[in-house]
Design an enzyme around this catalytic site. Structure first.
Site, PDB file in Angstrom:
ATOM      1  N   ARG A  12     -14.560  60.590  18.999  1.00 21.95           N
ATOM      2  CA  ARG A  12     -13.743  59.655  19.776  1.00 21.95           C
ATOM      3  C   ARG A  12     -12.617  59.074  18.914  1.00 21.95           C
ATOM      4  O   ARG A  12     -11.475  58.944  19.360  1.00 21.95           O
ATOM      5  CB  ARG A  12     -14.605  58.519  20.324  1.00 21.95           C
ATOM      6  CG  ARG A  12     -15.514  58.956  21.426  1.00 21.95           C
ATOM      7  CD  ARG A  12     -16.299  57.791  22.011  1.00 21.95           C
ATOM      8  NE  ARG A  12     -17.297  58.267  22.933  1.00 21.95           N
ATOM      9  CZ  ARG A  12     -17.058  58.653  24.177  1.00 21.95           C
ATOM     10  NH1 ARG A  12     -15.835  58.589  24.648  1.00 21.95           N
ATOM     11  NH2 ARG A  12     -18.028  59.088  24.947  1.00 21.95           N
ATOM     12  N   THR A  64     -21.610  59.092  24.996  1.00 25.32           N
ATOM     13  CA  THR A  64     -21.607  60.536  24.766  1.00 25.32           C
ATOM     14  C   THR A  64     -22.903  61.127  25.290  1.00 25.32           C
ATOM     15  O   THR A  64     -23.976  60.570  25.101  1.00 25.32           O
ATOM     16  CB  THR A  64     -21.435  60.849  23.269  1.00 25.32           C
ATOM     17  OG1 THR A  64     -20.196  60.293  22.827  1.00 25.32           O
ATOM     18  CG2 THR A  64     -21.440  62.341  23.001  1.00 25.32           C
ATOM     19  N   MET A 124     -25.018  59.069  17.705  1.00 27.78           N
ATOM     20  CA  MET A 124     -24.477  59.514  18.994  1.00 27.78           C
ATOM     21  C   MET A 124     -24.280  58.257  19.827  1.00 27.78           C
ATOM     22  O   MET A 124     -25.238  57.535  20.091  1.00 27.78           O
ATOM     23  CB  MET A 124     -25.436  60.484  19.677  1.00 27.78           C
ATOM     24  CG  MET A 124     -24.869  61.155  20.903  1.00 27.78           C
ATOM     25  SD  MET A 124     -26.053  62.383  21.504  1.00 27.78           S
ATOM     26  CE  MET A 124     -24.987  63.452  22.423  1.00 27.78           C
ATOM     27  N   ASP A 125     -23.051  57.988  20.218  1.00 30.36           N
ATOM     28  CA  ASP A 125     -22.787  56.738  20.918  1.00 30.36           C
ATOM     29  C   ASP A 125     -23.303  56.761  22.353  1.00 30.36           C
ATOM     30  O   ASP A 125     -23.626  57.813  22.895  1.00 30.36           O
ATOM     31  CB  ASP A 125     -21.306  56.350  20.841  1.00 30.36           C
ATOM     32  CG  ASP A 125     -20.393  57.273  21.604  1.00 30.36           C
ATOM     33  OD1 ASP A 125     -20.624  57.493  22.806  1.00 30.36           O
ATOM     34  OD2 ASP A 125     -19.414  57.762  21.005  1.00 30.36           O
ATOM     35  N   ARG A 126     -23.365  55.599  22.928  1.00 27.62           N
ATOM     36  CA  ARG A 126     -23.938  55.414  24.260  1.00 27.62           C
ATOM     37  C   ARG A 126     -23.200  56.216  25.322  1.00 27.62           C
ATOM     38  O   ARG A 126     -23.804  56.709  26.268  1.00 27.62           O
ATOM     39  CB  ARG A 126     -23.915  53.923  24.604  1.00 27.62           C
ATOM     40  CG  ARG A 126     -24.536  53.594  25.933  1.00 27.62           C
ATOM     41  CD  ARG A 126     -24.622  52.117  26.153  1.00 27.62           C
ATOM     42  NE  ARG A 126     -23.312  51.510  26.134  1.00 27.62           N
ATOM     43  CZ  ARG A 126     -22.906  50.572  26.962  1.00 27.62           C
ATOM     44  NH1 ARG A 126     -23.726  50.094  27.857  1.00 27.62           N
ATOM     45  NH2 ARG A 126     -21.699  50.075  26.879  1.00 27.62           N
TER      46      ARG A 126
END
Length: 182
Positions: A133, A49, A45-47
């Site tokens: 994304r 999101t 999970m990216d920063r």
């Protein structure tokens, strides 16, 4: 070995998943005060999101959540930087070619247009880095905001941003059942 433990966190935007963060970044472990220290994030999970994040010390459960062969859906609410047309939704639904290979077909539904942007609900079964994304970018519609709203039968529901809780017995059973675990 401690008994298996799975937590759900409503991850705020701006936090990374690592235990220590460089360059002034904040880590989710700052939010997990009082949580067992042996749990780790289940999947990427990216920063930028926000939304539901599972943490667990159950390796088999974690592997099945990440593995698309087990069909566990991850549902996202995406706000685009430009309006979405039906052709873009069709491309998302059919699967897109990314730099690390094609995506599986997804469920994509337009929720609403908000001025020059659109809100789309996207459901995928994969768990690749920055996948949602990258899918929108490949479709020509970069994202303004991204929030994961569910993982299989689990939703963030009443948790406030930055809050966590252990899964209840029924929730843990529903998740394990969805993954074919006893």
């Amino acid at each position: 070995m401690p008994e298996f433990c799975t937590l759900v966190l409503d991850k705020p935007k701006g936090f990374v998943l690592t235990r220590t963060a460089a360059r002034g970044r904040r880590t989710i472990y700052e939010l997990l005060v009082g949580a067992p220290d042996w749990v780790t994030p289940v999947g990427p999970m990216d920063r930028e999101t926000s939304g539901i994040l599972l943490l667990s010390n159950d390796g088999e459960l974690a592997e099945r959540v990440r593995n698309p062969a087990f069909g566990l859906a991850k549902r996202y609410r995406a706000t685009t930087r430009a309006r979405i047309e039906e052709a873009v939704l069709a491309a998302l639904r059919g699967g897109l070619q990314l730099d690390d290979g094609p995506t599986l077909p997804a469920r994509a539904e337009l929720i609403e247009h908000c001025g020059s942007t659109s809100v789309v609900e996207l459901e995928i079964q994969e768990d690749r880095n920055h996948q949602v994304r990258r899918m929108f970018l490949a479709a020509g519609r970069p994202l303004k905001e991204l929030r994961r709203v569910s993982i299989g039968p689990l939703e963030v529901d009443t948790l406030a941003s930055g809050q966590w809780r252990a899964l209840g017995k029924d929730e843990a059973g529903a998740l394990r059942g969805a993954l074919g675990l006893s």
